[in-house]
Design an enzyme around this catalytic site. Structure first.
Site: not given
Ligand code: AKB
Length: 316
Positions: A7, A11, A141
């Site tokens: 991944g 960011q 999440y």
């Protein structure tokens, strides 16, 4: 030791790759991402491959073929995006973690998977949130983060997998943009003010959340993984923070440097509900004591650096 970042195009990964290369050598870091354009971009400065972390067969081949000793698993749908498709968020967030832990068990790797302030919920004490406290999040999440912390600790106690992590607050950076998070406003505002002079904020003006500037976040990723495990009382996962502010405070700091900047609020109900359930400020004393966490960037230093870096990026 070869290090795999899964991944890697997001960011954190985009800036973690050069940080790892500077510490452990350029050729010892492999960046993996699902998206081909991310792999092409990352490939300009490191060894980069396409990988779907949910495809265990391909993931195993990568860990085996590259002789991986440490995995940074950064695969995740973030808090706001997760609410659009909770089933997919569970599948991706938990699937990538389980595969990473299983491969770490098989190939004797250490694993870092970020947890988050999203692991906390309304019933958590919001001021100076303790390391060990009530964790009843109300987002998918957050549910994945709590489950992930427990699963990582389980793999450590049951199988001896060296799994460690931190609860990241909002991360502010000027490399790749964050996407789908509740704390994203604290990055978006810099781009909008420098491009248009105006920012419309989706978070209420007096909602406080913890934040970290990227250089401190990168140090957290490597300091924790390199520390002597004998000093660790906790593993998954450590509170870490460097600052806590509201949109109003951040915008005042920007306005004191750019007096023409204008701000308005159009509160997004999903982000409002999520941000209200998260801590205002966390107690990170366990991280400080157990592995020497010591962030250096505060609000004023961060704002100066963000304005400088993003102006240069826009005017390039
Ligand atoms: C988000 O807002 O979802 C993330 C986080 C705090 O985990 N930035």
């Amino acid at each position: 030791m070869n290090i795999l970042v899964v991944g890697a195009g997001g960011q954190i990964g985009t800036e973690l790759i050069p940080h790892l290369q500077s510490l452990y050598g350029e050729d010892n870091v492999i960046a993996a991402d699902l998206k081909k354009d991310n792999v092409l971009r990352l490939g300009e400065s490191c060894r980069a491959i396409t990988l779907d972390a949910l495809d265990m067969k391909s993931y195993r081949e990568v860990v085996s073929n590259y002789g991986i000793g440490r995995i940074y698993n950064l695969v995740a749908l973030l808090s706001a995006t997760g609410e659009n498709n909770p089933q997919l968020a569970w599948e991706i967030n938990m699937g990538a973690l389980l595969n990473s832990l299983e491969l770490a068990r098989e190939f004797n790797c250490s694993v870092f998977t970020p947890s988050s302030i999203g692991a906390f919920g309304h019933s958590t004490p919001h001021i100076n949130t303790p390391q060990d406290t009530v964790m009843r999040p109300n987002t998918i999440y957050g549910v994945c983060k709590v489950a992930g912390e427990l699963l990582s600790d389980y793999y450590y106690t049951r199988f001896g997998v060296d799994a460690r992590s931190v609860r990241f607050p909002g991360i502010i950076s000027n490399g790749a943009l964050p996407g789908g998070g509740t704390t994203d406003y604290a990055v978006e505002v810099f781009y909008e003010i420098l491009k248009t002079g105006h920012y419309t904020c989706p978070i209420p003006e007096n909602t406080f959340m913890d934040m970290l500037y990227m250089p401190d976040a990168l140090n957290a990723c490597t300091q924790l993984m390199d520390c002597d495990p004998a000093n660790l009382v906790h593993r998954n996962s450590f509170n870490v923070t460097a600052m806590s502010f509201s949109p109003k405070e951040l915008f005042a700091a920007i306005k004191s440097r750019i007096p023409s900047a204008t701000f308005k609020y159009e509160v997004d109900p999903v982000k409002d509900k999520i941000s209200a359930s998260w801590p205002d400020s966390m107690d990170d004393s366990c991280a400080r004591k157990e592995w020497g966490w010591n962030p250096t960037w505060d609000l004023e230093l961060m704002v100066d650096d963000m304005l400088k870096a993003i102006s240069a990026k826009i005017n390039r």
